[in-house]
Design an enzyme around this catalytic site. Structure first.
Site, PDB file in Angstrom:
ATOM      1  CD  GLU A 158      -2.299   0.619   2.575  1.00  0.00           C
ATOM      2  OE1 GLU A 158      -3.110   1.986   3.228  1.00  0.00           O
ATOM      3  OE2 GLU A 158      -3.034  -0.119   2.846  1.00  0.00           O
ATOM      4  CD  GLU A 162      -4.717   6.415   5.123  1.00  0.00           C
ATOM      5  OE1 GLU A 162      -5.898   6.454   5.230  1.00  0.00           O
ATOM      6  OE2 GLU A 162      -4.257   6.314   6.205  1.00  0.00           O
TER       7      GLU A 162
END
Length: 485
Positions: A158, A162
């Site tokens: 990943e 964010e």
């Protein structure tokens, strides 16, 4: 990190007893062989996108992942986006799949999160195996509300951006290797208000490094050599074909772990301004760019249509280029039986659509203040764009559907909002709505873990075609508009 599949209130009436979960200690059974992003076992949609080959029944349970294709995607319409209740793997026909509500607005699309729901995730239909990807967007706002732009692989490599709704001048960057949730690797990039301003967020991912850039300015660089793990004798570096995702989700949901809620800025305020006008929290997505790089040298190949894993170790060396097809015959089909159910009407197939909600963040930080800054900060937009016009005052369109038909109609955002408000009046209070959503999203995060490495389940998904038909018939309670493309 994540994400997210949306659970609508109507799903609360379906028991979770039939949900089969998957983890490193529990592979999926043969009858439900595919382990979804949310740690649930099933067929059909469970076998697409970031299906996890390590926790599935066997290595061939997940469908082959469509190979990367470079392109520029302008979101002036939803023509190339399909609902996950209809998508069976044809990446030539659709560029993105969405699990919930999306609204067209001002040459962009809005990813929405209505009162008590668990948000929306937009996922690329093709995987990227090294490349440069970017998204131009405005984030959501308000404490507890999280926006994300990430790359996610089946084995849970990943690479993240964010955004916390109460820290609108900060972009958080992070990376993980196979779901090894080390939050100490997070770094902040400072920039101008992410809700008011469009910024272009870029991830340049090669075999040797990852560079996070904002508006063309590098904010962070990670070198593969710096991820060497002396204990395991490996590089903890993202290295497997990954799907691009943009999402909005409630990090401050009551059912999430305390660390996740604290990291997200606290509990979601379900009485916030955006839930009154336009009627939902939202991320404004303008465009996505994908520039594919070549596969690593010496990658085995017997075609150029898809990526497949050759070993459950899930390393870059365990991926090959394949000529295998990627389209399932029905929602009962799986990777090792791609044509199963193809002679049946899709609407009559006992298919499955993952219904998990995710964060992937079992954060321990009380807020984002203890996350180090990256090498470059204070990235500002050249022009700050603001508008006093309400979203509800403009003419936008959404796609809606009627039960048991594929006909669509266009309605204004205001009309959709009015319909949603009327339905919400008949629904439970916002606290009850959240509790109901939480009941069907028992996961503390999409693949979040605290004391073990098991991927947590979110909700039962058997017979999800029938479930979603019920949702549409109910008008998707408390939601502004339903996308069924």
């Amino acid at each position: 990190m994540k994400f997210s599949s949306t659970v609508l209130l109507a799903l609360a009436s379906y028991a979770v007893a039939d949900t089969v979960t998957c983890s490193s200690s529990q592979q999926c059974p043969e009858e439900k062989p595919c382990c979804s992003l949310y740690g649930e076992c099933g067929t059909g949609s469970y076998c697409l996108g970031p299906c996890n080959p390590k926790f599935s029944y066997n290595l061939t349970s997940c469908a082959p992942a469509p190979i990367c294709k470079s392109g520029e995607h302008q979101f002036t319409s939803t023509d190339k986006i399909i609902s996950n209740t209809k998508y069976l793997g044809n990446a030539d026909e659709y560029d993105f799949v969405v699990n919930n509500d999306i609204v067209t607005y001002d040459s962009s699309v809005l990813l929405t999160m209505a009162n008590g729901s668990t948000g929306t995730v937009l996922t690329s239909t093709r995987a990227v195996w090294y490349g440069k990807v970017s998204a131009t967007l405005k984030t959501s706002r308000t404490q507890g509300v999280v926006s994300s732009f990430i790359l996610m692989s089946g084995v849970r490599d990943e690479i993240d951006y964010e955004f916390i709704g109460s820290f609108l001048e900060t972009a958080q960057t992070n990376y993980y290797w196979q779901e090894n949730l080390d939050y100490t690797q997070s770094r902040n990039i400072s920039l101008s208000d992410t809700f008011e301003n469009f910024h272009t967020y870029e991830i340049d991912w090669t075999e040797e490094s990852i560079t996070w850039s904002v508006d063309g300015q590098a904010g962070r660089v990670l070198k593969r050599d710096d991820t060497w793990n002396a204990t395991t004798k490996r590089y903890d570096f993202p290295q497997t074909p990954s799907f691009l995702q943009v999402s909005i989700w409630p990090g401050g949901l009551a059912s999430n772990a305390e660390g996740t809620r604290n990291w997200a800025g606290g509990y979601v305020n379900w009485d916030a301004e955006d839930l009154k006008d336009p009627g939902y929290f939202y991320v404004t997505l303008k465009d996505i760019s994908i520039n594919c790089y070549d596969a690593p040298a010496n990658t085995p190949s017997d075609g150029s249509n898809s990526y497949v894993y050759t070993d459950v170790a899930g390393l870059s060396s365990n991926v090959k280029l394949s000529g295998d097809g990627t389209v399932l015959g029905s929602f009962s089909a799986v990777g090792f039986d791609m044509d199963k159910g193809s002679d049946n009407n899709i609407a009559e197939v006992s298919g499955s659509v993952p219904t998990g909600m995710g964060s992937g963040n079992n954060h321990s930080a009380d807020d984002s203040s203890d996350i180090p800054t990256a090498s470059v900060i204070s990235i500002s937009s050249v022009k700050k764009t603001t508008s006093s016009q309400s979203l509800a005052d403009v003419t936008g369109t959404v796609s809606t559907t009627t039960k048991h038909t594929s006909s669509t109609k266009s309605v204004s955002i205001e009309d959709a909002k009015a319909t949603s408000s009327a339905q919400a009046t008949d629904a439970a209070s916002s606290n009850t709505a959240e509790a109901t959503a939480a009941a069907t999203t028992s996961a503390v995060g999409g693949f979040e873990q605290s004391s073990s490495d098991s991927t947590t389940s979110a909700a039962a998904a058997n017979g999800a075609v029938k479930v979603f038909a019920s949702v549409f018939a109910l008008g998707a309670t408390a939601l502004a508009a339903v996308l069924v493309i």
